[in-house]
Design a protein around this motif. Structure first.
Motif, PDB file in Angstrom:
ATOM      1  N   LEU A 162      47.669  44.495  36.954  1.00 48.58           N
ATOM      2  CA  LEU A 162      47.704  43.221  36.954  1.00 48.58           C
ATOM      3  C   LEU A 162      46.057  42.017  36.665  1.00 48.58           C
ATOM      4  CD1 LEU A 162      49.630  40.218  36.651  1.00 48.58           C
ATOM      5  CD2 LEU A 162      50.356  40.944  39.295  1.00 48.58           C
ATOM      6  N   GLN A 163      45.602  42.384  38.065  1.00 49.85           N
ATOM      7  CA  GLN A 163      44.821  41.882  38.235  1.00 49.85           C
ATOM      8  C   GLN A 163      43.742  42.532  36.839  1.00 49.85           C
ATOM      9  OE1 GLN A 163      43.007  44.750  41.488  1.00 49.85           O
ATOM     10  NE2 GLN A 163      42.587  42.653  42.692  1.00 49.85           N
ATOM     11  N   MET A 164      43.365  43.244  36.260  1.00 47.99           N
ATOM     12  CA  MET A 164      42.955  43.329  34.894  1.00 47.99           C
ATOM     13  C   MET A 164      43.277  42.222  33.300  1.00 47.99           C
ATOM     14  SD  MET A 164      40.645  44.510  33.004  1.00 47.99           S
ATOM     15  CE  MET A 164      40.418  44.200  30.531  1.00 47.99           C
ATOM     16  N   SER A 165      44.660  42.001  33.782  1.00 53.49           N
ATOM     17  CA  SER A 165      45.941  41.298  32.530  1.00 53.49           C
ATOM     18  C   SER A 165      45.148  39.822  32.969  1.00 53.49           C
ATOM     19  CB  SER A 165      47.154  40.950  32.864  1.00 53.49           C
ATOM     20  OG  SER A 165      47.903  42.645  33.021  1.00 53.49           O
ATOM     21  N   TYR A 166      44.760  39.378  34.626  1.00 52.73           N
ATOM     22  CA  TYR A 166      44.283  38.183  34.683  1.00 52.73           C
ATOM     23  C   TYR A 166      42.309  38.222  34.276  1.00 52.73           C
ATOM     24  CZ  TYR A 166      48.112  36.072  37.450  1.00 52.73           C
ATOM     25  OH  TYR A 166      49.502  36.208  37.898  1.00 52.73           O
ATOM     26  N   GLN A 167      42.397  39.302  34.542  1.00 57.80           N
ATOM     27  CA  GLN A 167      40.862  39.100  33.917  1.00 57.80           C
ATOM     28  C   GLN A 167      40.880  39.192  32.703  1.00 57.80           C
ATOM     29  OE1 GLN A 167      38.460  39.288  36.448  1.00 57.80           O
ATOM     30  NE2 GLN A 167      36.015  40.377  35.849  1.00 57.80           N
ATOM     31  N   ALA A 168      41.542  39.446  31.868  1.00 59.38           N
ATOM     32  CA  ALA A 168      40.967  39.468  30.507  1.00 59.38           C
ATOM     33  C   ALA A 168      41.146  38.658  29.757  1.00 59.38           C
ATOM     34  CB  ALA A 168      42.335  40.203  29.976  1.00 59.38           C
ATOM     35  N   ASN A 223      54.035  40.769  31.800  1.00 62.67           N
ATOM     36  CA  ASN A 223      54.919  42.618  31.828  1.00 62.67           C
ATOM     37  C   ASN A 223      54.197  43.275  33.075  1.00 62.67           C
ATOM     38  OD1 ASN A 223      55.794  42.052  29.314  1.00 62.67           O
ATOM     39  ND2 ASN A 223      54.312  42.858  28.135  1.00 62.67           N
ATOM     40  N   ALA A 224      52.999  42.632  33.099  1.00 60.85           N
ATOM     41  CA  ALA A 224      52.052  43.374  34.409  1.00 60.85           C
ATOM     42  C   ALA A 224      53.006  42.869  36.276  1.00 60.85           C
ATOM     43  CB  ALA A 224      50.581  43.303  34.809  1.00 60.85           C
ATOM     44  N   SER A 225      52.595  41.709  36.347  1.00 59.32           N
ATOM     45  CA  SER A 225      54.193  41.508  36.887  1.00 59.32           C
ATOM     46  C   SER A 225      55.429  41.647  37.606  1.00 59.32           C
ATOM     47  CB  SER A 225      53.943  39.898  37.191  1.00 59.32           C
ATOM     48  OG  SER A 225      54.336  39.577  38.103  1.00 59.32           O
ATOM     49  N   ASP A 226      56.292  42.021  36.651  1.00 62.16           N
ATOM     50  CA  ASP A 226      57.584  43.216  36.035  1.00 62.16           C
ATOM     51  C   ASP A 226      57.805  44.069  36.448  1.00 62.16           C
ATOM     52  OD1 ASP A 226      58.452  40.026  35.139  1.00 62.16           O
ATOM     53  OD2 ASP A 226      59.105  40.354  33.254  1.00 62.16           O
ATOM     54  N   GLY A 227      56.174  44.788  36.012  1.00 62.01           N
ATOM     55  CA  GLY A 227      56.078  46.669  36.609  1.00 62.01           C
ATOM     56  C   GLY A 227      56.101  46.685  37.822  1.00 62.01           C
ATOM     57  N   LEU A 228      55.181  45.388  38.970  1.00 57.85           N
ATOM     58  CA  LEU A 228      55.144  45.871  39.870  1.00 57.85           C
ATOM     59  C   LEU A 228      56.179  44.878  40.175  1.00 57.85           C
ATOM     60  CD1 LEU A 228      53.050  45.125  42.320  1.00 57.85           C
ATOM     61  CD2 LEU A 228      52.092  43.611  41.813  1.00 57.85           C
ATOM     62  N   CYS A 229      56.923  44.294  40.589  1.00 55.63           N
ATOM     63  CA  CYS A 229      58.103  43.805  41.087  1.00 55.63           C
ATOM     64  C   CYS A 229      58.901  44.208  41.263  1.00 55.63           C
ATOM     65  CB  CYS A 229      58.842  42.911  40.153  1.00 55.63           C
ATOM     66  SG  CYS A 229      59.742  42.203  40.838  1.00 55.63           S
ATOM     67  N   VAL A 243      47.238  37.930  42.076  1.00 55.09           N
ATOM     68  CA  VAL A 243      46.039  38.996  43.006  1.00 55.09           C
ATOM     69  C   VAL A 243      45.004  38.161  43.502  1.00 55.09           C
ATOM     70  CG1 VAL A 243      48.103  40.586  42.287  1.00 55.09           C
ATOM     71  CG2 VAL A 243      46.509  40.030  41.074  1.00 55.09           C
ATOM     72  N   ASP A 244      44.655  39.434  43.626  1.00 54.63           N
ATOM     73  CA  ASP A 244      43.262  39.383  44.181  1.00 54.63           C
ATOM     74  C   ASP A 244      42.320  39.614  42.647  1.00 54.63           C
ATOM     75  OD1 ASP A 244      43.446  38.910  46.583  1.00 54.63           O
ATOM     76  OD2 ASP A 244      43.346  41.066  46.817  1.00 54.63           O
ATOM     77  N   LEU A 415      34.233  46.415  30.125  1.00 54.90           N
ATOM     78  CA  LEU A 415      33.876  46.263  31.324  1.00 54.90           C
ATOM     79  C   LEU A 415      34.696  46.563  32.593  1.00 54.90           C
ATOM     80  CD1 LEU A 415      30.736  46.659  33.567  1.00 54.90           C
ATOM     81  CD2 LEU A 415      30.842  44.246  33.567  1.00 54.90           C
ATOM     82  N   SER A 416      35.358  45.516  32.039  1.00 55.73           N
ATOM     83  CA  SER A 416      36.672  45.802  32.667  1.00 55.73           C
ATOM     84  C   SER A 416      37.465  46.740  32.952  1.00 55.73           C
ATOM     85  CB  SER A 416      37.606  43.447  32.484  1.00 55.73           C
ATOM     86  OG  SER A 416      36.505  42.616  32.659  1.00 55.73           O
ATOM     87  N   GLN A 417      37.328  46.764  31.471  1.00 57.84           N
ATOM     88  CA  GLN A 417      38.832  48.234  31.539  1.00 57.84           C
ATOM     89  C   GLN A 417      37.869  49.308  32.225  1.00 57.84           C
ATOM     90  OE1 GLN A 417      38.708  48.483  27.458  1.00 57.84           O
ATOM     91  NE2 GLN A 417      40.136  47.259  27.228  1.00 57.84           N
ATOM     92  N   SER A 418      36.504  49.759  32.575  1.00 51.85           N
ATOM     93  CA  SER A 418      35.879  50.227  32.994  1.00 51.85           C
ATOM     94  C   SER A 418      36.602  50.543  35.173  1.00 51.85           C
ATOM     95  CB  SER A 418      34.583  50.401  32.832  1.00 51.85           C
ATOM     96  OG  SER A 418      34.146  50.603  31.740  1.00 51.85           O
ATOM     97  N   ILE A 419      36.188  48.828  35.231  1.00 51.98           N
ATOM     98  CA  ILE A 419      36.220  48.997  36.750  1.00 51.98           C
ATOM     99  C   ILE A 419      37.787  49.189  37.160  1.00 51.98           C
ATOM    100  CG2 ILE A 419      35.910  47.281  38.934  1.00 51.98           C
ATOM    101  CD1 ILE A 419      33.635  46.194  36.696  1.00 51.98           C
ATOM    102  N   MET A 420      38.863  48.302  35.887  1.00 49.30           N
ATOM    103  CA  MET A 420      39.879  49.414  36.521  1.00 49.30           C
ATOM    104  C   MET A 420      40.724  50.568  36.557  1.00 49.30           C
ATOM    105  SD  MET A 420      43.385  48.105  33.783  1.00 49.30           S
ATOM    106  CE  MET A 420      42.451  49.656  32.283  1.00 49.30           C
TER     107      MET A 420
END
Length: 436
Positions: A162-168, A223-229, A243-244, A415-420
């Motif tokens: 979910l963090q990655m989704s916001y970052q993207a 989608n990511a938020s629903d998965g976390l839910c 999220v952070d 870079l964001s994907q690598s951090i994720m």
């Protein structure tokens, strides 16, 4: 132009819909805490543990007595049973010995209240079977603990996604701003006759591409938020979680080792103990059993009368000398089951050690990739800055400028994907090196 307008409106609609939806901030630790309480898999594992506990308490019968209370109404004209009724009712008289009455007693009734008790004294096979049931209970307790650890990993993984989704989305929004500026600049040059129409169209195509990608990025947040839910065991009410920000979370997990006290390994160890107890139980089946029994009764010739009591107590020793090889075959089967469980334990430990070593290498590879991507982002940014200056001076083509901008966005996303990937791998390493 019509297609461009539709895409732009769709992006605006998604942005407004996310703002309109109820949204609340949630931390990774809070998400884990909620999931441990509400996740269905955790609840199922807890129920398995409770079932195992109930099965263990079934073996309380090894030590506790069995007491049965009964009330029986009988009627007979059988001479032997009729005279027995008289004896039980303590009502025999001299007239009852009249041969004619003995031979033809007529209908006789007996109403009997019985309390029977069976008390185990020494049943070695059942004692070891009880120990095996206790070990089996601990197996499921450790399985439940490991399930909680796995759900924690899955929640942290989903949180990172979910963090990655916001970052993207943020990267694409910034990219869209840059491309729109390029499009505006190219359009101004075209109005001045400095560039051709194809340059304007190329810039517009790039705007369309990024707007489409941004629309998908908005959907990925849902989608990511629903998965976390779902992992947290909450009802899906279209809430969007805030999220952070995505950042590299470096820990000391790469220095951890596989622990034999990890919950799943402990569960297999207890499973080996349980099968070993069953081996001993099958061996003890060759020994005699000693049990006590007793009964207390009330007999009367009238219903619901409780007189003339009697009791019977005793001790029984039974020894099955030969059971048609049944006990011997059970012992062999239990031994093979124990050996099989031991092999499964050894294989599991080896495979988990390999997985731990692989994850450590993956973590190092992710760190190397992050370092390279950071350099690539800096280089792509510098290349875009140079080409932007040259483009303003008419020394670089619009195509080169658009390619440089697309390259910068791509490198930021990589870079964001690598951090994720690093954060997920680190969470997985933590999961592999857990101890209880």
């Amino acid at each position: 132009m019509k297609r461009t307008t539709i895409i732009t409106l769709s992006v605006i609609w998604f942005s407004l819909s996310i703002q309109a939806q109820p949204a609340r901030y949630i931390s990774a630790d809070e998400a884990v805490e909620i999931a441990v309480k509400n996740n269905s898999n955790v609840k199922l594992s807890e129920l398995d543990s409770k079932i195992a506990n109930a099965n263990y308490h079934e073996t309380d019968a090894v030590f506790l007595p069995q007491i049965t209370v009964g009330y029986t109404a009988l009627s007979t004209n059988n001479p032997l049973n009729a005279f027995g009724f008289l004896l039980q009712q303590e009502s025999v008289t001299a007239m009852d010995f009249d041969p004619a009455k003995l031979n033809n007693p007529g209908a006789s009734q007996n109403y009997s209240t019985q309390v029977e008790a069976k008390i185990p004294l020494l049943n070695m096979d059942m004692i070891y079977a009880r120990k095996g049931a206790k070990a089996q209970e601990e197996v499921y307790r450790y399985k439940a603990a490991r399930t909680e650890e796995y759900i924690e990993f899955e929640v942290r993984k989903a949180y990172t996604q979910l963090q990655m989704s916001y970052q993207a989305r943020g990267i694409l929004q910034k990219s869209l701003e840059d491309v729109k500026q390029i499009h505006q600049s190219v359009n101004n040059f075209y109005n001045q006759g400095l560039v051709q129409k194809s340059d304007v169209l190329n810039a517009q195509v790039q705007v369309n591409i990024i707007e489409t990608a941004l629309t998908k990025a908005e959907s990925n947040i849902y989608n990511a938020s629903d998965g976390l839910c779902l992992l947290m065991g909450l009802e899906n009410n279209d809430d969007v979680y805030i999220v952070d920000s995505l950042s590299q979370e470096q820990g000391l997990y790469q220095h951890r080792e596989l622990s034999t006290f990890r919950a799943d390994i402990m569960a297999l160890n207890k499973a080996v103990d349980a099968t070993n107890m069953m081996v001993k139980a099958s061996q003890m089946a060759f020994l005699p059993r000693i049990n006590a029994f007793g009964s207390y009764g009330l007999n009367d010739s009238k219903a619901f009368k409780f007189r003339n009591d009697s009791y019977l107590i005793g001790i029984n020793l039974s020894w099955t000398i030969f059971s048609g090889n049944q006990n011997r075959s059970k012992m062999k089967s239990a031994q093979f089951q124990r050996d099989k469980m031991q092999e499964e334990l050894d294989l599991h430990v080896k495979k988990e050690q390999l997985e731990l070593d692989k994850t450590k290498r993956d973590l190092n590879d992710s760190q190397t990739e992050i370092n390279k991507q950071k350099v690539s982002v800096e280089q792509a940014g510098e290349a875009l800055r140079i080409l932007a200056n040259r483009h303003r001076e008419g020394l670089a083509s619009t195509t080169d400028l658009l390619m440089a901008q697309a390259q910068l966005s791509q490198q930021k996303l990589l870079l964001s994907q690598s951090i994720m990937s690093y954060n997920i791998t680190e969470a997985y390493l933590d999961f592999l090196s857990k101890t209880k």
